[in-house]
Enzyme design. Structure first.
Site, PDB file in Angstrom:
ATOM      1  N   GLN A 110       0.819  -1.223   0.000  1.00 53.59           N
ATOM      2  CA  GLN A 110       0.000   0.000   0.000  1.00 53.59           C
ATOM      3  C   GLN A 110       0.849   1.268   0.000  1.00 53.59           C
ATOM      4  O   GLN A 110       0.292   2.366  -0.028  1.00 53.59           O
ATOM      5  CB  GLN A 110      -0.929   0.017   1.212  1.00 53.59           C
TER       6      GLN A 110
ATOM      7  N   CYS B  13     -15.346 -10.442   4.815  1.00 52.76           N
ATOM      8  CA  CYS B  13     -16.412 -11.433   4.819  1.00 52.76           C
ATOM      9  C   CYS B  13     -15.761 -12.812   4.838  1.00 52.76           C
ATOM     10  O   CYS B  13     -15.152 -13.229   3.859  1.00 52.76           O
ATOM     11  CB  CYS B  13     -17.272 -11.252   3.585  1.00 52.76           C
TER      12      CYS B  13
ATOM     13  N   ALA C 235       1.353  -5.101  -8.205  1.00 53.82           N
ATOM     14  CA  ALA C 235       1.158  -4.175  -9.331  1.00 53.82           C
ATOM     15  C   ALA C 235      -0.202  -3.495  -9.310  1.00 53.82           C
ATOM     16  O   ALA C 235      -0.320  -2.332  -9.689  1.00 53.82           O
ATOM     17  CB  ALA C 235       1.327  -4.937 -10.645  1.00 53.82           C
TER      18      ALA C 235
HETATM   19  N1  PLP Z   1      -0.645  -6.503   1.565  1.00 51.49           N
HETATM   20  C1  PLP Z   1      -1.409  -5.406   1.660  1.00 51.49           C
HETATM   21  C2  PLP Z   1      -1.049  -4.358   2.662  1.00 51.49           C
HETATM   22  C3  PLP Z   1      -2.527  -5.245   0.858  1.00 51.49           C
HETATM   23  O1  PLP Z   1      -3.292  -4.166   0.969  1.00 51.49           O
HETATM   24  C4  PLP Z   1      -2.841  -6.271  -0.074  1.00 51.49           C
HETATM   25  C5  PLP Z   1      -4.043  -6.174  -0.925  1.00 51.49           C
HETATM   26  O2  PLP Z   1      -5.047  -5.635  -0.525  1.00 51.49           O
HETATM   27  C6  PLP Z   1      -2.001  -7.392  -0.146  1.00 51.49           C
HETATM   28  C7  PLP Z   1      -0.915  -7.472   0.686  1.00 51.49           C
HETATM   29  C8  PLP Z   1      -2.270  -8.504  -1.107  1.00 51.49           C
HETATM   30  O3  PLP Z   1      -1.892  -8.157  -2.421  1.00 51.49           O
HETATM   31  P1  PLP Z   1      -2.522  -8.935  -3.669  1.00 51.49           P
HETATM   32  O4  PLP Z   1      -3.938  -8.462  -3.796  1.00 51.49           O
HETATM   33  O5  PLP Z   1      -1.681  -8.499  -4.837  1.00 51.49           O
HETATM   34  O6  PLP Z   1      -2.403 -10.379  -3.406  1.00 51.49           O
END
Ligand code: PLP
Length: 381
Positions: free
Chosen positions: A179, A323, A200
């Site tokens: 993020q 959820c 990405a």
């Molecule tokens: N880490 C954080 C802080 C995230 O916000 C997210 C996705 O919301 C992820 C990991 C997971 O990433 P991905 O959706 O590419 O698997």
């Protein structure tokens, strides 16, 4: 109906330049990067160019970037890879209480396999309690996981300080920067982290592609086994088009961040001021924060119904709730910050992106005020 998208922390739309880059690879580069002929070389070049762009975004060298199928895989690869390589001595893993489920649930899996997994507390502002971290480091864990920016509140963690503490006790540190990338400048050397996860689709690239930065010399075992791709660290034929698109998105993020960030911060602050003017509204999470995120609770309102009412009004926002098996779980992030359950259940996340305008922000704030009032009057009747 005019639709307003304020859920960029869930995912961002593909940037048109990124789409064009991806399409061009899909159309004109059919080869497998592992093949030695001309077709393979074209694909290899596309992957390596992207690796340079992603490395540059975080101050790494290209050889330290491993492409994955997203942020979740990068987090899992780091946790499982370090756990598998750790000797019998280091059987503890620490993570902050506000990590993404990609870290917390992966660590839970390791706990089921005999690892000691401990959660480090955060304060009411959502920042990790460094004293609690220091105390828990006495157990000499193999790994500490601390995200750079929280997906629900946008709160930025003191990763460099945590890395110094972790290293002093011989632990590696994983930073989930999913993020933060594109929103904050990132330099792996300044942060002092050993591993850093990226995705990405949070920076206007495609879904299903990400990367793990692995500092040179970091001891970890491969998570996926098969071919020798990614220097034996991640088997499987590379997602060439997705990786090329990620590279383009990373390059654009680096170029645009310094102009995007102040514009987004001004829009977010304007939105937040309007939201906080609604009676009974309060902000969740302290400073510093990434520029695009605002988490606000509206007293006496059920966030789930509010989110659905806003969706009907054309405004897309998120609740912190997940959820799980049909039941709505309140946000573990807001709970960890010590917010009372009613306030947790009344919280919405607004996350802005490049295409949002001042008019959209103003219109969204009016829609929220109306929806909150309607929910409250329904409750009263
Ligand atoms: N880490 C954080 C802080 C995230 O916000 C997210 C996705 O919301 C992820 C990991 C997971 O990433 P991905 O959706 O590419 O698997």
């Amino acid at each position: 109906m005019r639709r307003i998208y304020l859920d960029h922390n869930a995912t961002t739309p593909l940037d048109p330049e990124v789409l064009a880059a991806m399409q061009s690879v899909l159309e004109s580069i059919p080869g497998n990067p592992s093949s030695l002929h001309w077709y393979g070389q074209q694909a290899r070049a596309a992957v390596e160019e992207a690796r340079e762009s992603v490395a540059r975004l975080v101050g790494a060298t290209p050889a330290e970037i491993v492409f994955t199928a997203g942020g979740t895989e990068a987090d899992n690869m780091a946790l499982r890879g370090v756990a598998a390589a750790a000797g019998p001595g280091g059987r503890t893993i620490l993570h902050s209480a506000v990590e993404h489920h990609a870290v917390i649930h992966c660590a839970r899996g390791l706990a089921e396999e005999g690892w000691q997994v401990e959660s480090v507390r955060v304060g009411a502002d959502g920042r990790i309690d460094l004293d609690d971290l220091a105390r828990r480091l006495d157990s000499r864990p193999a790994l500490v996981a601390l995200m750079l920016a929280n997906n629900e509140t946008g709160v930025i963690q003191p990763v460099a300080e945590a890395a110094r503490l972790a290293h002093a006790q011989g632990a590696l540190i994983l930073c989930d920067a999913v993020q933060a990338a594109g929103k904050l400048p990132i330099d792996v050397a300044e942060l002092g982290v050993d591993l850093l996860a990226l995705s990405a689709h949070k920076l206007y690239g495609p879904k299903g592609v990400g990367a793990l930065y692995v500092r040179r010399g970091t001891r970890m075992k491969a998570f996926l086994r098969g071919g020798a791709q990614e220097r034996n660290r991640r088997a499987g034929t590379e997602n060439v088009a997705g990786i090329a698109a990620f590279g383009r998105a990373a390059r654009l993020a680096a170029e645009r961040r310094s102009s995007d960030a102040p514009r987004l911060a001004a829009l977010r602050d304007d939105l937040e001021a309007r939201l906080l003017a609604i009676p009974g509204a309060s902000r969740n999470g302290g400073d510093p924060r990434v520029p695009n995120t605002s988490n606000v609770s509206f007293e006496g309102v059920e966030a789930e119904s509010l989110m659905l009412a806003l969706d009907l009004a054309g405004v897309a926002v998120a609740t912190g709730a997940a959820c799980a098996s049909g039941a709505v779980e309140p946000s573990h992030v807001l709970k960890a910050m010590g917010l009372p359950p009613a306030r947790v259940q009344a919280s919405l996340r607004f996350s802005l992106g490049r295409a949002n305008s001042a008019e959209e922000v103003a219109a969204a704030a009016v829609a929220v005020a109306q929806a909150v009032e309607r929910q409250r009057s329904l409750r009263r009747s």
